[in-house]
Every structure is written in structure tokens, then in C-alpha cells.
Write an enzyme that holds these catalytic residues in place. Sequence first.
Site, PDB file in Angstrom:
ATOM      1  N   TYR A  25       0.835  -1.217  -0.140  1.00 30.36           N
ATOM      2  CA  TYR A  25      -0.030   0.017   0.161  1.00 30.36           C
ATOM      3  C   TYR A  25       0.794   1.258   0.010  1.00 30.36           C
ATOM      4  CZ  TYR A  25      -2.844   3.454   1.561  1.00 30.36           C
ATOM      5  OH  TYR A  25      -3.888   4.971   1.900  1.00 30.36           O
ATOM      6  N   GLU A  26       1.969   1.031   0.776  1.00 29.40           N
ATOM      7  CA  GLU A  26       2.738   2.478   1.088  1.00 29.40           C
ATOM      8  C   GLU A  26       3.839   2.396  -0.428  1.00 29.40           C
ATOM      9  OE1 GLU A  26       4.524   3.412   4.786  1.00 29.40           O
ATOM     10  OE2 GLU A  26       2.766   4.485   4.772  1.00 29.40           O
ATOM     11  N   VAL A  84      -5.251  -0.515   7.954  1.00 30.67           N
ATOM     12  CA  VAL A  84      -6.472  -1.193   7.777  1.00 30.67           C
ATOM     13  C   VAL A  84      -6.466  -1.741   6.340  1.00 30.67           C
ATOM     14  CG1 VAL A  84      -8.970  -0.940   8.094  1.00 30.67           C
ATOM     15  CG2 VAL A  84      -7.458   0.107   9.649  1.00 30.67           C
ATOM     16  N   ASN A 121       0.055  10.880   0.867  1.00 33.77           N
ATOM     17  CA  ASN A 121      -1.115  10.160   1.399  1.00 33.77           C
ATOM     18  C   ASN A 121      -2.080  11.521   2.313  1.00 33.77           C
ATOM     19  OD1 ASN A 121      -2.894   8.590   2.548  1.00 33.77           O
ATOM     20  ND2 ASN A 121      -1.394   7.182   3.536  1.00 33.77           N
ATOM     21  N   TYR A 128      -5.491  12.398  10.424  1.00 30.61           N
ATOM     22  CA  TYR A 128      -4.583  12.713  11.800  1.00 30.61           C
ATOM     23  C   TYR A 128      -4.792  14.449  12.172  1.00 30.61           C
ATOM     24  CZ  TYR A 128      -2.076   8.510  11.144  1.00 30.61           C
ATOM     25  OH  TYR A 128      -1.918   6.913  11.187  1.00 30.61           O
TER      26      TYR A 128
END
Lengths: 157, 157
Positions: A25-26, A84, A121, A128
Amino acid sequence: MLSIRSGTARDVSLIRVLIYEFAEYERLQALITENELLRDGFGTQPKFQILIAEWQNKPAGYALFFDCYSSFRGRGIFLEDLFVRTEFRGKKIGRALLARVAAIAQKNVCFGVMFNVLEWNRSAIEFYQSLGATFVDDWKTACLCGDAMRLVASEAA
Amino acid sequence: MLSIRSGTARDVSLIRVLIYEFAEYERLQALITENELLRDGFGTQPKFQILIAEWQNKPAGYALFFDCYSSFRGRGIFLEDLFVRTEFRGKKIGRALLARVAAIAQKNVCFGVMFNVLEWNRSAIEFYQSLGATFVDDWKTACLCGDAMRLVASEAA
């Protein structure tokens, strides 16, 4: 139904799978092995802690963190990963994991929970920020890694 | 003559002084007390380690660091502070401290030594680049601190 529990040595296969999904994902490369996770997370001197979130008894995500220290502010927790799985998004699982980590930090009288976010992202950054996180814009993160580390180490008297 | 030694509980007054000098240099505010340093650095579960550099038996600088962990790459060391007092600059003391930290990281089979540098501190950035450090430009560092941490923690089930 969501439940959150601490990972144990019996979870290392699952933990490795989750970490590799997070790396994908990253868009980064994971190199860690199950043996390393077992040794580093569940030995006599654990280098990290991990919480595993389950949704209807299926592994849905995880938070991996360790103690950090600020010489200016004292004890902290560094949240290395908060992930997640795609099919479990939109159920506030990430928020529940973060709340649990924040509660551990508060119990340990920490100044806060530190973490890094990838600049592209936006959804993570907005998430956050909505929780009141502050971004340290004038720090650059660096690593003296691998061969560069060994070269500098060879100078040690 | 330079010597480098590990800090002990007897050094907490000196360590506090050095930390506050470093904070002033970085234009940041330190809040840490001697008691906190004693408890967190020299108890049964130390949260950090510190090396103190002495030049002709006078305290000249320090390196403060702790274990960190990358789920992708494994064990690392996070170098929180590396500081040399103004009057002791130009003697390669910073480099000697960093070499010692790198040697500890290598001995512990770490992937590297991570650290943050303030963006305005060009001389520090050039120093680290000359040693082969890589800068992670696409990460933002953030903190869920103080009241924001407590608010999120209150959601924990």
C-alpha cells in the site's frame, strides 16, 4: 463487531502478511522475516509492540509501535505502522487502533504519540489533522544506513 | 584529547545542562527535569542511552539515542540528539560520537541509524550527507500530543 488484542508469538505469520500488505500500500519494500519478528517482538527484550484489530473475527488491521524518547519532553510512543486492510475501511478501525495506542501512551505518562506520514497520502494527513495532530514541517528525516553506517562505524575508537 | 564514555546516573545534572544548551541552539524549548532523566535513563528499563564526549576531561558534547524498529527492515537506532558545545567545535567530536553510535548499531545488527535534522541547519545536513546519509524527503513527521492525545485516548474501548 470490532475487537482489538495484543499480538503474540503465535501471530507472527499473520503479522508478516499484514506488514507486507502495508508495504505494498505504501509502495515500499518490506524485507522482514517471521523469524526476525518472532525474535524482535516476542523475546525477553521486545523491540516493538503490536495490536491486532479483528472485525467479526477476521484480521482487519494492526498498529505497531515502540517507546521513543525526547530529551526535551520525556517519554513518548512512536507509532511505526497503522494499517487497515482495504476491505475493512470505513468502519473506524484505524481510529480505534489509534485510540488504544494513545491510551497506552497516556497510561505511561508520555508527552504524545509520534509518527510519520507519507506526503502523498492526503487522506491519512487529513485524518490525523482532524484528531488534532501537529505536523513538524521543519524536520527532515534521515538514515545512516547499511554500508554508510558500517563505514562510519569503522571510525569508532 | 578526546574520550567518549557512557553516561551514568551520576551524570544527570551534567546531562540536563547539555540538553538545555542543545535546545537553545535548536531554538526549541526543553522541559525535562533531572528526576525524569534519572528515572527514564538509569532505571530498570532505560528509555534511552547516552554517550558523553570529553575533551581534555571537560564535557564537550553528547549523543542520546534509543532502539527503534522498522517493520520493513527490522532493528534500528534512533539518534535523538547529537550535540557539541560551541567552544569544542572543529575537533571532529560530533563525528566521533556518531561513529560510536553507528558501531553500537552495527553490533546490534541494525539496518541503520535514523535521525531528524532541522531544515534550516544546512551545516548539519551537509555533514550527514558527506557521510552517506540518505534523506527521506517524502515523509512528514507528526505528533498526537498532550490534549489531542488525551482526547483520542478517551475513545479507547
